[in-house]
Design a protein around this motif. Structure first.
Motif, PDB file in Angstrom:
ATOM      1  N   MET A 328       0.825  -1.202   0.000  1.00 35.43           N
ATOM      2  CA  MET A 328       0.000   0.000   0.000  1.00 35.43           C
ATOM      3  C   MET A 328       0.865   1.261   0.000  1.00 35.43           C
ATOM      4  O   MET A 328       0.540   2.241  -0.691  1.00 35.43           O
ATOM      5  CB  MET A 328      -0.920  -0.020   1.222  1.00 35.43           C
ATOM      6  N   GLU A 329       1.965   1.244   0.738  1.00 32.68           N
ATOM      7  CA  GLU A 329       2.863   2.401   0.737  1.00 32.68           C
ATOM      8  C   GLU A 329       3.509   2.601  -0.626  1.00 32.68           C
ATOM      9  O   GLU A 329       3.665   3.740  -1.088  1.00 32.68           O
ATOM     10  CB  GLU A 329       3.937   2.216   1.809  1.00 32.68           C
ATOM     11  N   GLN A 330       3.869   1.521  -1.280  1.00 30.54           N
ATOM     12  CA  GLN A 330       4.453   1.625  -2.606  1.00 30.54           C
ATOM     13  C   GLN A 330       3.419   2.089  -3.629  1.00 30.54           C
ATOM     14  O   GLN A 330       3.734   2.860  -4.544  1.00 30.54           O
ATOM     15  CB  GLN A 330       5.048   0.281  -3.021  1.00 30.54           C
ATOM     16  N   SER A 331       2.181   1.627  -3.487  1.00 31.80           N
ATOM     17  CA  SER A 331       1.132   2.042  -4.419  1.00 31.80           C
ATOM     18  C   SER A 331       0.855   3.541  -4.312  1.00 31.80           C
ATOM     19  O   SER A 331       0.539   4.193  -5.317  1.00 31.80           O
ATOM     20  CB  SER A 331      -0.147   1.252  -4.143  1.00 31.80           C
ATOM     21  N   ALA A 332       0.966   4.085  -3.107  1.00 31.40           N
ATOM     22  CA  ALA A 332       0.710   5.509  -2.926  1.00 31.40           C
ATOM     23  C   ALA A 332       1.722   6.380  -3.671  1.00 31.40           C
ATOM     24  O   ALA A 332       1.454   7.554  -3.941  1.00 31.40           O
ATOM     25  CB  ALA A 332       0.723   5.857  -1.438  1.00 31.40           C
ATOM     26  N   LYS A 333       2.871   5.814  -4.030  1.00 28.49           N
ATOM     27  CA  LYS A 333       3.913   6.583  -4.720  1.00 28.49           C
ATOM     28  C   LYS A 333       3.788   6.514  -6.236  1.00 28.49           C
ATOM     29  O   LYS A 333       4.603   7.123  -6.938  1.00 28.49           O
ATOM     30  CB  LYS A 333       5.289   6.055  -4.300  1.00 28.49           C
ATOM     31  N   ILE A 334       2.804   5.770  -6.747  1.00 22.33           N
ATOM     32  CA  ILE A 334       2.645   5.649  -8.201  1.00 22.33           C
ATOM     33  C   ILE A 334       2.207   6.983  -8.782  1.00 22.33           C
ATOM     34  O   ILE A 334       1.222   7.572  -8.347  1.00 22.33           O
ATOM     35  CB  ILE A 334       1.631   4.539  -8.540  1.00 22.33           C
ATOM     36  N   ARG A 335       2.934   7.437  -9.776  1.00 19.55           N
ATOM     37  CA  ARG A 335       2.614   8.699 -10.463  1.00 19.55           C
ATOM     38  C   ARG A 335       2.733   8.469 -11.961  1.00 19.55           C
ATOM     39  O   ARG A 335       3.813   8.490 -12.543  1.00 19.55           O
ATOM     40  CB  ARG A 335       3.583   9.815 -10.038  1.00 19.55           C
ATOM     41  N   ARG A 336       1.606   8.198 -12.594  1.00 15.41           N
ATOM     42  CA  ARG A 336       1.599   8.021 -14.039  1.00 15.41           C
ATOM     43  C   ARG A 336       0.195   8.207 -14.554  1.00 15.41           C
ATOM     44  O   ARG A 336      -0.788   8.206 -13.783  1.00 15.41           O
ATOM     45  CB  ARG A 336       2.120   6.630 -14.428  1.00 15.41           C
ATOM     46  N   GLU A 337       0.078   8.352 -15.834  1.00 17.36           N
ATOM     47  CA  GLU A 337      -1.234   8.440 -16.458  1.00 17.36           C
ATOM     48  C   GLU A 337      -1.927   7.084 -16.356  1.00 17.36           C
ATOM     49  O   GLU A 337      -1.303   6.044 -16.581  1.00 17.36           O
ATOM     50  CB  GLU A 337      -1.106   8.848 -17.918  1.00 17.36           C
ATOM     51  N   PRO A 338      -3.201   7.058 -15.981  1.00 16.79           N
ATOM     52  CA  PRO A 338      -3.890   5.768 -15.851  1.00 16.79           C
ATOM     53  C   PRO A 338      -3.848   4.990 -17.158  1.00 16.79           C
ATOM     54  O   PRO A 338      -4.143   5.533 -18.226  1.00 16.79           O
ATOM     55  CB  PRO A 338      -5.326   6.165 -15.494  1.00 16.79           C
ATOM     56  N   PRO A 339      -3.436   3.729 -17.114  1.00 19.66           N
ATOM     57  CA  PRO A 339      -3.386   2.932 -18.350  1.00 19.66           C
ATOM     58  C   PRO A 339      -4.783   2.664 -18.897  1.00 19.66           C
ATOM     59  O   PRO A 339      -5.771   2.618 -18.165  1.00 19.66           O
ATOM     60  CB  PRO A 339      -2.707   1.631 -17.904  1.00 19.66           C
ATOM     61  N   GLU A 340      -4.848   2.489 -20.194  1.00 16.79           N
ATOM     62  CA  GLU A 340      -6.130   2.223 -20.849  1.00 16.79           C
ATOM     63  C   GLU A 340      -6.579   0.794 -20.561  1.00 16.79           C
ATOM     64  O   GLU A 340      -5.779  -0.140 -20.564  1.00 16.79           O
ATOM     65  CB  GLU A 340      -5.984   2.431 -22.355  1.00 16.79           C
ATOM     66  N   ILE A 341      -7.859   0.640 -20.278  1.00 11.27           N
ATOM     67  CA  ILE A 341      -8.425  -0.669 -19.981  1.00 11.27           C
ATOM     68  C   ILE A 341      -9.336  -1.088 -21.131  1.00 11.27           C
ATOM     69  O   ILE A 341     -10.271  -0.357 -21.483  1.00 11.27           O
ATOM     70  CB  ILE A 341      -9.227  -0.640 -18.659  1.00 11.27           C
ATOM     71  N   HIS A 342      -9.064  -2.228 -21.711  1.00 16.73           N
ATOM     72  CA  HIS A 342      -9.831  -2.705 -22.860  1.00 16.73           C
ATOM     73  C   HIS A 342     -10.904  -3.675 -22.367  1.00 16.73           C
ATOM     74  O   HIS A 342     -10.783  -4.891 -22.498  1.00 16.73           O
ATOM     75  CB  HIS A 342      -8.907  -3.379 -23.878  1.00 16.73           C
ATOM     76  N   ARG A 343     -11.957  -3.119 -21.804  1.00 14.66           N
ATOM     77  CA  ARG A 343     -13.035  -3.977 -21.320  1.00 14.66           C
ATOM     78  C   ARG A 343     -13.765  -4.675 -22.458  1.00 14.66           C
ATOM     79  O   ARG A 343     -14.200  -5.805 -22.309  1.00 14.66           O
ATOM     80  CB  ARG A 343     -14.038  -3.151 -20.511  1.00 14.66           C
ATOM     81  N   SER A 344     -13.895  -4.000 -23.585  1.00 16.18           N
ATOM     82  CA  SER A 344     -14.646  -4.585 -24.695  1.00 16.18           C
ATOM     83  C   SER A 344     -13.901  -5.728 -25.351  1.00 16.18           C
ATOM     84  O   SER A 344     -14.481  -6.489 -26.111  1.00 16.18           O
ATOM     85  CB  SER A 344     -14.949  -3.512 -25.755  1.00 16.18           C
ATOM     86  N   GLY A 345     -12.636  -5.891 -25.032  1.00 19.99           N
ATOM     87  CA  GLY A 345     -11.854  -6.959 -25.645  1.00 19.99           C
ATOM     88  C   GLY A 345     -11.904  -8.258 -24.876  1.00 19.99           C
ATOM     89  O   GLY A 345     -11.100  -9.143 -25.127  1.00 19.99           O
ATOM     90  N   MET A 346     -12.821  -8.387 -23.949  1.00 21.94           N
ATOM     91  CA  MET A 346     -12.895  -9.594 -23.123  1.00 21.94           C
ATOM     92  C   MET A 346     -13.288 -10.790 -23.971  1.00 21.94           C
ATOM     93  O   MET A 346     -14.219 -10.762 -24.751  1.00 21.94           O
ATOM     94  CB  MET A 346     -13.918  -9.397 -22.008  1.00 21.94           C
ATOM     95  N   VAL A 347     -12.526 -11.871 -23.805  1.00 25.14           N
ATOM     96  CA  VAL A 347     -12.810 -13.116 -24.508  1.00 25.14           C
ATOM     97  C   VAL A 347     -13.868 -13.890 -23.736  1.00 25.14           C
ATOM     98  O   VAL A 347     -13.812 -13.945 -22.511  1.00 25.14           O
ATOM     99  CB  VAL A 347     -11.512 -13.941 -24.641  1.00 25.14           C
ATOM    100  N   PRO A 348     -14.844 -14.473 -24.407  1.00 24.92           N
ATOM    101  CA  PRO A 348     -15.832 -15.277 -23.676  1.00 24.92           C
ATOM    102  C   PRO A 348     -15.151 -16.316 -22.808  1.00 24.92           C
ATOM    103  O   PRO A 348     -14.282 -17.048 -23.251  1.00 24.92           O
ATOM    104  CB  PRO A 348     -16.664 -15.922 -24.797  1.00 24.92           C
ATOM    105  N   SER A 349     -15.571 -16.379 -21.564  1.00 28.90           N
ATOM    106  CA  SER A 349     -14.890 -17.203 -20.558  1.00 28.90           C
ATOM    107  C   SER A 349     -15.247 -18.662 -20.695  1.00 28.90           C
ATOM    108  O   SER A 349     -16.333 -19.027 -21.079  1.00 28.90           O
ATOM    109  CB  SER A 349     -15.260 -16.715 -19.153  1.00 28.90           C
ATOM    110  N   ARG A 350     -14.252 -19.491 -20.365  1.00 29.79           N
ATOM    111  CA  ARG A 350     -14.509 -20.929 -20.322  1.00 29.79           C
ATOM    112  C   ARG A 350     -15.304 -21.298 -19.083  1.00 29.79           C
ATOM    113  O   ARG A 350     -15.903 -22.348 -19.009  1.00 29.79           O
ATOM    114  CB  ARG A 350     -13.183 -21.695 -20.329  1.00 29.79           C
TER     115      ARG A 350
END
Length: 573
Positions: A328-350
């Motif tokens: 949690m302490e290391q996560s608080a130091k993250i400084r970057r632009e939020p990465p893009e999330i490709h939700r629409s690219g989800m493959v149908p699950s087994r």
């Protein structure tokens, strides 16, 4: 020349192999791995592919030919952990559930945890009341198909998707009502965040059950959560121990022991039996890692633990990653632009149907549901062999899946009875089973008990659970005899004395063995005529010569005199 080229290419192929990692959305990542590569390298490749920085919550899991699950150890070579030949197929899963998913720094991390908990909900590991189940399912709908649109979503659209192992028509209607009226305008990020906040309040959040049996031969499911150790059995949660109460985890063969100090310094020992020695070792390692991750303040405080208190016996293991507070302490130091999330690219699950790409399972007509239910019930007993699912039922026509507690703050101070069904759900085909031994001989010689297990004593077990969850300072109500029946059997004074005597005996035997080895070495140095280089160097040292002439020679003459006296005395008689 051609043969040399072919032999060289064969050697290069021997040094490399392909490895496929199935991700949480059931897409696959394949890479070429060097034969001497360690698990850390593969894990870093997967995290880089996902653009994931808060990676310490995750791990890579694989299954051996005996269907036993393992977490890939990052510090060891991949090939040394596998029992089969490449190529290998593994899975990325949440290894340590965040105590509060809402505190995760990046959206990509929350999204992956959301996929894991959605998978837990589908496989029956995350259990809840039907009202909570409807809310969770509605959040999933909102996150993956957006706002309700009458043109796109006809009547009964929620029945096309399966969020749980099974559910009623009444629950389907309630899911659609919440999605239509209460979640309008929520973005996928907001819906996922609300889903995580709701799931985090449930008692079975973070549960990954390990099948086992108690000393009576009854099936139980052991699990390690962000808040402590949990035992699920029959239709109840019978034990909950916070991490600061667990003092030691130990295994010997198939037998797993949990040592804990409960209220008012009450020491208890729980004993369970895993299906195989490998399953028991995996259970022990999972417990050691979870306790280290959630309990310690710094990774430097983590120590190597042994699976047994015997001398020169047992496995040794040390958790080598970061602990929760450091993550949690290391996560608080993250400084970057939020990465893009490709939700629409989800493959149908087994195993868990992708809602974004439409249902994998066609909605079953109402007239056929009874037949489908019967076919499902034929495989219910397979849950006893499953290491992934925990039995659950819909009580009173789907009115309740599980009694959940109020909020996260109350979890540490109170434990409520969790109800599980005798009618277990059959896990999906993606769930790899771990057979549970039915041989009662493995449990016959154990003295410890885990409380009552028979149907006549289940009332006492419920009292035990409520008593253990009672805040300190509040005296339990009811008869003392009932509570004593339901509590785990403790070591009495005689058993503790026996253990102490056994430990002293082991120490005495080890000391005698060491002294005997030193005596043999001393005899070789002083009496033998071996002219080896290292013996010659020892004999020439002033310390050895002083010991030889001032101590050893007089001792030898004294022993010879005593032996002659004893021999003459025996001859005279």
């Amino acid at each position: 020349m051609l043969s040399r080229l072919m032999s060289g290419s064969d050697r290069s192929l021997d040094r490399e192999f392909n490895c496929t990692v199935r991700l949480l959305d059931d897409s696959e990542y394949t890479c070429t791995v060097q034969r001497d590569a360690k698990g850390q390298w593969l894990f870093e490749q997967v995290c880089q592919h996902l653009n994931l920085l808060e990676k310490d919550y995750f791990g890579i899991r694989f299954v051996d030919p005996d269907k036993q699950r393992h977490w890939l150890e990052l510090s060891k070579a991949i090939t040394k952990q596998m029992r089969t030949q490449p190529p290998y197929t593994m899975c990325l899963r949440v290894k340590f559930y965040p105590p509060d998913p809402a505190t995760l720094k990046e959206e990509i991390t929350r999204y992956l945890v959301f996929l894991q908990i959605k998978r837990d909900l589908y496989h029956g590991r995350l259990l809840c009341k039907s009202s909570d189940a409807a809310t969770l399912a509605a959040f999933i709908l909102q996150a993956e198909i957006g706002d309700y649109d009458p043109g796109k979503h006809p009547e009964g659209y929620s029945s096309k998707f399966q969020f749980f192992p099974k559910h009623s028509e009444r629950l389907e209607r309630r899911i659609a009502e919440i999605h239509k009226s209460e979640l309008l305008g929520q973005s996928p990020e907001t819906a996922e965040m609300n889903f995580l906040r709701k799931a985090q309040t449930l008692e079975t959040y973070g549960v990954d059950p390990h099948p086992s049996k108690d000393v009576s031969g009854n099936t139980a499911f052991l699990s390690f959560t962000p808040f402590g150790f949990v035992v699920l059995q029959g239709n109840r949660r019978i034990h909950f121990l916070r991490w600061n109460e667990v003092t030691k985890l130990k295994f010997e063969g198939k037998t797993f022991h949990i040592y804990a100090t409960h209220q008012e310094d009450q020491k208890i020992i729980l004993t369970y039996f895993a299906p195989t020695p490998d399953a028991c070792k995996h259970l022990w390692k999972c417990g050691v890692e979870n306790q280290a991750f959630y309990q310690f303040e710094k990774s430097s405080q983590v120590r190597t633990v042994s699976s047994s208190n015997l001398f020169f016996k047992g496995s040794r293991f040390r958790y080598s990653g970061k602990v929760a507070k450091e993550v949690m302490e290391q996560s608080a130091k993250i400084r970057r632009e939020p990465p893009e999330i490709h939700r629409s690219g989800m493959v149908p699950s087994r195993s868990c149907p992708s809602i974004t790409h439409g249902p994998r399972q066609i909605s079953v007509p109402r007239t056929r549901r009874r037949a489908v239910h019967i076919s499902i019930m034929e495989g219910l007993e397979s849950l006893r062999d499953s290491g992934h699912s925990t039995p659950v039922r819909s009580v009173s026509d789907g009115n309740s899946f599980l009694h959940s507690h109020g909020n996260g703050a109350e979890r540490g101070n109170r434990t409520r009875t969790a109800e599980f069904s005798k009618d277990s759900y059959s896990p999906s085909d993606s769930v790899l089973s771990t057979p549970v031994s039915n041989d009662p001989s493995d449990q016959a010689q154990v003295r410890h008990t885990n409380g009552p297990r028979s149907n006549q004593e289940e009332g006492g077990t419920e009292l035990c659970t409520q008593n253990q969850a009672r805040p300190q300072g509040v005296k339990p109500k009811g008869k003392r005899s009932q509570l004593e029946k339901s509590r785990p059997t403790q070591h009495g004074p005689e058993e503790r004395v026996n253990e102490f005597i056994c430990s002293l005996a082991r120490l005495f035997l080890v000391t005698l063995a060491l002294l005997f080895a030193l005596l043999l070495l001393l005899i070789v140095l002083t009496e033998s005529e071996l002219d080896l280089a290292f013996l010659r160097d020892i004999r020439r040292t002033p310390e050895f010569q002083q010991f030889h002439y001032e101590y050893f020679c007089p001792l030898r003459r004294w022993l010879a005199c005593k032996l002659r006296w004893m021999g003459g005395h025996l001859i005279d008689k």
